[in-house]
Design a protein around this motif. Structure first.
Motif, PDB file in Angstrom:
ATOM      1  N   HIS A 177     -39.968  18.019 -32.593  1.00 19.78           N
ATOM      2  CA  HIS A 177     -39.771  18.567 -31.243  1.00 19.78           C
ATOM      3  C   HIS A 177     -39.651  20.090 -31.210  1.00 19.78           C
ATOM      4  O   HIS A 177     -39.386  20.650 -30.146  1.00 19.78           O
ATOM      5  CB  HIS A 177     -38.515  17.943 -30.615  1.00 19.78           C
ATOM      6  CG  HIS A 177     -38.626  16.464 -30.395  1.00 19.78           C
ATOM      7  ND1 HIS A 177     -39.126  15.918 -29.223  1.00 19.78           N
ATOM      8  CD2 HIS A 177     -38.308  15.422 -31.203  1.00 19.78           C
ATOM      9  CE1 HIS A 177     -39.101  14.595 -29.326  1.00 19.78           C
ATOM     10  NE2 HIS A 177     -38.620  14.265 -30.513  1.00 19.78           N
ATOM     11  N   GLY A 178     -39.860  20.741 -32.326  1.00 21.58           N
ATOM     12  CA  GLY A 178     -39.753  22.191 -32.349  1.00 21.58           C
ATOM     13  C   GLY A 178     -38.366  22.660 -32.741  1.00 21.58           C
ATOM     14  O   GLY A 178     -38.208  23.607 -33.495  1.00 21.58           O
ATOM     15  N   SER A 179     -37.344  22.019 -32.196  1.00 25.94           N
ATOM     16  CA  SER A 179     -35.960  22.261 -32.577  1.00 25.94           C
ATOM     17  C   SER A 179     -35.130  21.070 -32.105  1.00 25.94           C
ATOM     18  O   SER A 179     -35.535  20.348 -31.183  1.00 25.94           O
ATOM     19  CB  SER A 179     -35.412  23.551 -31.957  1.00 25.94           C
ATOM     20  OG  SER A 179     -35.218  23.398 -30.551  1.00 25.94           O
ATOM     21  N   PHE A 180     -34.012  20.871 -32.753  1.00 28.38           N
ATOM     22  CA  PHE A 180     -33.123  19.799 -32.307  1.00 28.38           C
ATOM     23  C   PHE A 180     -32.564  20.124 -30.930  1.00 28.38           C
ATOM     24  O   PHE A 180     -32.394  19.241 -30.084  1.00 28.38           O
ATOM     25  CB  PHE A 180     -31.976  19.603 -33.305  1.00 28.38           C
ATOM     26  CG  PHE A 180     -31.155  18.374 -33.044  1.00 28.38           C
ATOM     27  CD1 PHE A 180     -31.602  17.117 -33.418  1.00 28.38           C
ATOM     28  CD2 PHE A 180     -29.921  18.462 -32.401  1.00 28.38           C
ATOM     29  CE1 PHE A 180     -30.847  15.976 -33.176  1.00 28.38           C
ATOM     30  CE2 PHE A 180     -29.152  17.331 -32.158  1.00 28.38           C
ATOM     31  CZ  PHE A 180     -29.624  16.080 -32.543  1.00 28.38           C
ATOM     32  N   ARG A 217     -20.640  17.148 -24.998  1.00 28.99           N
ATOM     33  CA  ARG A 217     -19.938  17.924 -23.974  1.00 28.99           C
ATOM     34  C   ARG A 217     -19.639  19.331 -24.486  1.00 28.99           C
ATOM     35  O   ARG A 217     -19.783  20.318 -23.746  1.00 28.99           O
ATOM     36  CB  ARG A 217     -18.632  17.210 -23.597  1.00 28.99           C
ATOM     37  CG  ARG A 217     -17.746  17.999 -22.635  1.00 28.99           C
ATOM     38  CD  ARG A 217     -18.350  18.178 -21.252  1.00 28.99           C
ATOM     39  NE  ARG A 217     -18.553  16.901 -20.598  1.00 28.99           N
ATOM     40  CZ  ARG A 217     -17.583  16.242 -19.930  1.00 28.99           C
ATOM     41  NH1 ARG A 217     -16.375  16.746 -19.844  1.00 28.99           N
ATOM     42  NH2 ARG A 217     -17.854  15.083 -19.343  1.00 28.99           N
ATOM     43  N   ALA A 218     -19.220  19.444 -25.729  1.00 30.11           N
ATOM     44  CA  ALA A 218     -18.921  20.754 -26.289  1.00 30.11           C
ATOM     45  C   ALA A 218     -20.159  21.642 -26.347  1.00 30.11           C
ATOM     46  O   ALA A 218     -20.061  22.866 -26.223  1.00 30.11           O
ATOM     47  CB  ALA A 218     -18.315  20.607 -27.681  1.00 30.11           C
ATOM     48  N   MET A 219     -21.326  21.035 -26.524  1.00 26.64           N
ATOM     49  CA  MET A 219     -22.564  21.803 -26.577  1.00 26.64           C
ATOM     50  C   MET A 219     -23.049  22.220 -25.190  1.00 26.64           C
ATOM     51  O   MET A 219     -23.935  23.073 -25.068  1.00 26.64           O
ATOM     52  CB  MET A 219     -23.670  20.993 -27.264  1.00 26.64           C
ATOM     53  CG  MET A 219     -23.366  20.555 -28.689  1.00 26.64           C
ATOM     54  SD  MET A 219     -22.795  21.878 -29.775  1.00 26.64           S
ATOM     55  CE  MET A 219     -24.214  22.962 -29.785  1.00 26.64           C
ATOM     56  N   GLY A 220     -22.520  21.588 -24.147  1.00 25.31           N
ATOM     57  CA  GLY A 220     -22.940  21.909 -22.786  1.00 25.31           C
ATOM     58  C   GLY A 220     -23.922  20.932 -22.184  1.00 25.31           C
ATOM     59  O   GLY A 220     -24.473  21.178 -21.098  1.00 25.31           O
ATOM     60  N   LYS A 221     -24.173  19.798 -22.867  1.00 27.99           N
ATOM     61  CA  LYS A 221     -25.055  18.766 -22.322  1.00 27.99           C
ATOM     62  C   LYS A 221     -24.297  17.944 -21.297  1.00 27.99           C
ATOM     63  O   LYS A 221     -23.189  17.477 -21.552  1.00 27.99           O
ATOM     64  CB  LYS A 221     -25.547  17.859 -23.456  1.00 27.99           C
ATOM     65  CG  LYS A 221     -26.448  16.707 -23.012  1.00 27.99           C
ATOM     66  CD  LYS A 221     -27.801  17.173 -22.551  1.00 27.99           C
ATOM     67  CE  LYS A 221     -28.737  15.999 -22.260  1.00 27.99           C
ATOM     68  NZ  LYS A 221     -30.041  16.451 -21.714  1.00 27.99           N
ATOM     69  N   ASP A 222     -24.886  17.736 -20.143  1.00 29.33           N
ATOM     70  CA  ASP A 222     -24.211  16.958 -19.105  1.00 29.33           C
ATOM     71  C   ASP A 222     -24.082  15.502 -19.530  1.00 29.33           C
ATOM     72  O   ASP A 222     -25.021  14.911 -20.065  1.00 29.33           O
ATOM     73  CB  ASP A 222     -24.981  17.040 -17.785  1.00 29.33           C
ATOM     74  CG  ASP A 222     -24.210  16.384 -16.641  1.00 29.33           C
ATOM     75  OD1 ASP A 222     -22.963  16.403 -16.683  1.00 29.33           O
ATOM     76  OD2 ASP A 222     -24.856  15.856 -15.720  1.00 29.33           O
ATOM     77  N   ILE A 251     -32.465  17.783 -27.479  1.00 29.90           N
ATOM     78  CA  ILE A 251     -31.269  17.486 -26.686  1.00 29.90           C
ATOM     79  C   ILE A 251     -31.454  17.968 -25.249  1.00 29.90           C
ATOM     80  O   ILE A 251     -31.135  17.258 -24.285  1.00 29.90           O
ATOM     81  CB  ILE A 251     -30.026  18.126 -27.311  1.00 29.90           C
ATOM     82  CG1 ILE A 251     -29.710  17.495 -28.673  1.00 29.90           C
ATOM     83  CG2 ILE A 251     -28.818  18.019 -26.376  1.00 29.90           C
ATOM     84  CD1 ILE A 251     -29.293  16.048 -28.630  1.00 29.90           C
ATOM     85  N   ALA A 252     -31.970  19.180 -25.098  1.00 27.12           N
ATOM     86  CA  ALA A 252     -32.152  19.750 -23.759  1.00 27.12           C
ATOM     87  C   ALA A 252     -33.132  18.939 -22.924  1.00 27.12           C
ATOM     88  O   ALA A 252     -32.973  18.812 -21.706  1.00 27.12           O
ATOM     89  CB  ALA A 252     -32.630  21.193 -23.876  1.00 27.12           C
ATOM     90  N   GLY A 253     -34.139  18.384 -23.585  1.00 25.73           N
ATOM     91  CA  GLY A 253     -35.170  17.658 -22.856  1.00 25.73           C
ATOM     92  C   GLY A 253     -34.833  16.224 -22.534  1.00 25.73           C
ATOM     93  O   GLY A 253     -35.554  15.574 -21.757  1.00 25.73           O
ATOM     94  N   TRP A 254     -33.759  15.717 -23.109  1.00 26.00           N
ATOM     95  CA  TRP A 254     -33.399  14.320 -22.829  1.00 26.00           C
ATOM     96  C   TRP A 254     -32.899  14.204 -21.390  1.00 26.00           C
ATOM     97  O   TRP A 254     -32.006  14.941 -20.981  1.00 26.00           O
ATOM     98  CB  TRP A 254     -32.322  13.841 -23.797  1.00 26.00           C
ATOM     99  CG  TRP A 254     -32.207  12.344 -23.807  1.00 26.00           C
ATOM    100  CD1 TRP A 254     -31.623  11.566 -22.841  1.00 26.00           C
ATOM    101  CD2 TRP A 254     -32.709  11.441 -24.801  1.00 26.00           C
ATOM    102  NE1 TRP A 254     -31.725  10.234 -23.173  1.00 26.00           N
ATOM    103  CE2 TRP A 254     -32.389  10.125 -24.371  1.00 26.00           C
ATOM    104  CE3 TRP A 254     -33.381  11.620 -26.010  1.00 26.00           C
ATOM    105  CZ2 TRP A 254     -32.725   9.005 -25.121  1.00 26.00           C
ATOM    106  CZ3 TRP A 254     -33.718  10.505 -26.745  1.00 26.00           C
ATOM    107  CH2 TRP A 254     -33.387   9.211 -26.303  1.00 26.00           C
ATOM    108  N   LEU A 304     -29.627  25.326 -22.910  1.00 28.55           N
ATOM    109  CA  LEU A 304     -29.367  24.343 -23.969  1.00 28.55           C
ATOM    110  C   LEU A 304     -30.389  24.461 -25.096  1.00 28.55           C
ATOM    111  O   LEU A 304     -30.041  24.352 -26.276  1.00 28.55           O
ATOM    112  CB  LEU A 304     -29.442  22.927 -23.392  1.00 28.55           C
ATOM    113  CG  LEU A 304     -28.170  22.281 -22.864  1.00 28.55           C
ATOM    114  CD1 LEU A 304     -28.504  20.932 -22.241  1.00 28.55           C
ATOM    115  CD2 LEU A 304     -27.130  22.119 -23.955  1.00 28.55           C
ATOM    116  N   SER A 305     -31.621  24.681 -24.739  1.00 31.94           N
ATOM    117  CA  SER A 305     -32.695  24.706 -25.744  1.00 31.94           C
ATOM    118  C   SER A 305     -32.619  25.925 -26.648  1.00 31.94           C
ATOM    119  O   SER A 305     -33.262  25.962 -27.704  1.00 31.94           O
ATOM    120  CB  SER A 305     -34.065  24.659 -25.058  1.00 31.94           C
ATOM    121  OG  SER A 305     -34.305  25.848 -24.324  1.00 31.94           O
TER     122      SER A 305
END
Length: 227
Positions: free
Chosen positions: A125-128, A164-169, A132-135, A39-40
């Motif tokens: 955070h270095g990147s958006f 969901r489209a990005m792959g975040k659970d 998202i990945a770290g949430w 994700l990151s």
């Protein structure tokens, strides 16, 4: 007295009964949820594209947006975040007459505003994508609340479909999922407010612990449990 929430096992059994048994049910569960590392690594411009896709699909015929999507990519400079964040008024005027896209001014204006939000978060955070990945997955509703507060037109189901489209659970609160949540004793009606969404999150956290399934899979099971 607190309500007794249904165990996921019973919901799974009901869903399997509607869809040809447990093996057939499991074959229909969603894939594509990414681990934090993957994700990151998604470029931030793809997040802006994903947000825009979800915003334009809201309340519109999805097929039209999909058919026009190559035109969206061209018109919005492949969603380069810096370029989109600084679109000038004359750029907006041109986009409002651009036949490559759906010419809805209010939705077009979400692009520079969401690009600005992405830039601000990325600076911290270095990147958006890293943000998202770290949430934490067990506070998915917190992420939805953040996007609603800081993004543009990312309330309702739009943020859920984008993530969901990005792959975040996460879960999707569709009509069938809402019915299943009511049947399971989680909520009394559509979970639109913070308190109700927190109850939904608590139920999903419990079901994850019970089953080892992710939230996307549980969400699909809930939907499939409605005959």
């Amino acid at each position: 007295m607190a309500k007794q929430i249904s165990r996921l096992e019973s919901i799974l059994e009901r869903a399997a009964g509607h869809h040809g048994g447990m093996e057939a049910l499991r074959e229909k569960l969603p894939t594509g949820i990414l681990a934090p590392g993957a994700l990151s690594r998604i470029p931030d411009h793809r997040h802006l594209a994903g947000m825009t896709r979800a915003v334009f699909k809201a309340g519109f015929v999805w097929r039209v947006i999909e058919n026009k999507w190559p035109g969206f990519e061209e018109a919005f400079h492949r969603f380069d975040v810096d370029t989109c964040a600084f679109l000038a008024p004359e750029d907006i005027e041109e986009l409002c007459t651009d036949e490559r896209i759906v010419r809805n001014r209010q939705k077009i204006l979400t692009v520079p505003r969401n690009a600005a939000m992405i830039r601000q978060v990325a600076a911290e955070h270095g990147s958006f994508a890293a943000f998202i990945a770290g949430w934490p997955d067990d506070d998915y509703v917190g992420l939805l609340d953040f996007l609603k507060k800081h993004g543009e037109r990312l309330g309702g189901n739009s943020a859920q479909y984008y993530l969901r489209a990005m792959g975040k659970d996460g879960f999707l609160v569709t009509g069938d999922v809402t019915r299943a949540l009511i049947d399971a004793g989680v909520v009394d009606g559509p979970p639109g407010g913070k308190t109700a969404l927190r109850k939904v999150q608590e139920a999903f956290n419990a079901w994850r612990g019970e089953s080892g399934m992710n939230q996307a899979q549980i969400s699909r099971v809930l939907a499939m449990s409605i005959g």
